[in-house]
Design an enzyme around this catalytic site. Structure first.
Site, PDB file in Angstrom:
ATOM      1  N   GLU A   1      -0.758  -8.400   5.264  1.00 55.22           N
ATOM      2  CA  GLU A   1      -0.445  -8.602   6.692  1.00 55.22           C
ATOM      3  C   GLU A   1      -1.698  -8.577   7.565  1.00 55.22           C
ATOM      4  O   GLU A   1      -1.659  -9.002   8.716  1.00 55.22           O
ATOM      5  CB  GLU A   1       0.569  -7.535   7.165  1.00 55.22           C
TER       6      GLU A   1
ATOM      7  N   ARG B   1      -7.977   2.577   1.384  1.00 55.95           N
ATOM      8  CA  ARG B   1      -7.559   3.790   0.641  1.00 55.95           C
ATOM      9  C   ARG B   1      -6.343   3.486  -0.247  1.00 55.95           C
ATOM     10  O   ARG B   1      -5.302   4.142  -0.186  1.00 55.95           O
ATOM     11  CB  ARG B   1      -7.256   4.927   1.622  1.00 55.95           C
TER      12      ARG B   1
ATOM     13  N   CYS C   1       0.831  -1.205   0.000  1.00 56.42           N
ATOM     14  CA  CYS C   1       0.000   0.000   0.000  1.00 56.42           C
ATOM     15  C   CYS C   1       0.872   1.265   0.000  1.00 56.42           C
ATOM     16  O   CYS C   1       1.448   1.591  -1.026  1.00 56.42           O
ATOM     17  CB  CYS C   1      -0.993  -0.067   1.150  1.00 56.42           C
TER      18      CYS C   1
ATOM     19  N   HIS D   1      -3.330  -5.177   1.686  1.00 59.18           N
ATOM     20  CA  HIS D   1      -2.606  -5.392   2.945  1.00 59.18           C
ATOM     21  C   HIS D   1      -2.563  -6.877   3.296  1.00 59.18           C
ATOM     22  O   HIS D   1      -3.395  -7.337   4.101  1.00 59.18           O
ATOM     23  CB  HIS D   1      -3.326  -4.650   4.076  1.00 59.18           C
TER      24      HIS D   1
HETATM   25  N1  GLN Z   1      -3.589   6.355   1.054  1.00 57.34           N
HETATM   26  C1  GLN Z   1      -2.303   6.045   1.587  1.00 57.34           C
HETATM   27  C2  GLN Z   1      -1.188   6.840   0.885  1.00 57.34           C
HETATM   28  O1  GLN Z   1      -1.427   7.521  -0.030  1.00 57.34           O
HETATM   29  C3  GLN Z   1      -1.992   4.563   1.494  1.00 57.34           C
HETATM   30  C4  GLN Z   1      -3.014   3.802   2.315  1.00 57.34           C
HETATM   31  C5  GLN Z   1      -2.475   2.581   2.989  1.00 57.34           C
HETATM   32  O2  GLN Z   1      -1.259   2.355   3.094  1.00 57.34           O
HETATM   33  N2  GLN Z   1      -3.397   1.816   3.527  1.00 57.34           N
HETATM   34  O3  GLN Z   1      -0.073   6.774   1.304  1.00 57.34           O
END
Ligand code: GLN
Length: 190
Positions: free
Chosen positions: A171, A134, A79, A169
């Site tokens: 994890e 996100r 992410c 994710h």
């Molecule tokens: N929206 C976050 C970013 O732009 C990433 C989100 C996440 O790691 N769950 O860094």
């Protein structure tokens, strides 16, 4: 195998747990002196990439870690970690490690779909759970970047040599196969 887990912000404890369950030894990277121990692989966790990028630079961790990554240290980025690794970030002029030949768009799954779960096969094999929060969307893949998981025609996990990255994710779910794939990749690099 010693796995350094960047522990500045975000979901790092869950990665440590997964790595330990699979028999490797995690340790936290919080400051420059943590890099004095040798380690075989690195995890860049989810969280907020802008905050992590700023802290990495302020703490003097950015350049030494960048050098290790571009020299072939096996890395897993999830992410925000994927965003830190990307060569290009849509509509942003700041990039971070810029080691992974793809473009990402931050927060691209929109507000309503900000968090969701799905399932898809890992490397065409068994399905694994995918938790998105996100999440960044991979909008363009460079040559030499292999999709590992594809959801609705969009790659959501990829590998380029020793770098593995996921928009989701792994994890946060019980399934360990994604971390196993990373540790296998890291073991082959030794
Ligand atoms: N929206 C976050 C970013 O732009 C990433 C989100 C996440 O790691 N769950 O860094």
């Amino acid at each position: 195998m010693f796995v350094g887990v960047l522990a500045l912000q975000g979901a790092f404890i869950e990665h440590e747990r997964r790595v330990a369950e699979l028999g490797a030894t995690p340790f936290e990277i919080r400051e420059l002196r943590d890099l004095s121990k040798p380690f075989d692989a690195l995890i860049l966790p989810g969280g907020e990439s802008t905050v992590q990028g700023k802290l990495l630079r302020e703490l003097g961790l950015f350049e030494p870690l960048r050098e290790k990554i571009v020299s072939g240290l096996p890395v897993l980025g999830t992410c925000a970690g994927l965003i830190l690794l990307a060569k290009s970030i849509c509509s942003e002029s700041t990039v971070h490690f810029a080691a992974l030949d793809l473009t990402v768009e931050r927060n691209a799954y929109g507000r309503q779909l900000g968090s969701f779960h799905a399932q898809a096969p890992l490397l065409g094999g068994a399905e694994i759970p995918l938790s998105f929060i996100r999440a960044p969307k991979i909008t363009k893949l460079g040559n030499g970047v292999e999709p590992l998981v594809v959801l609705d025609g969009v790659p959501v996990a990829v590998r380029q040599k020793n770098i593995i990255a996921a928009a989701f994710h792994p994890e946060l779910d019980e399934d360990r196969s994604f971390h196993q794939l990373f540790l296998d990749t890291a073991a082959q690099a030794q």
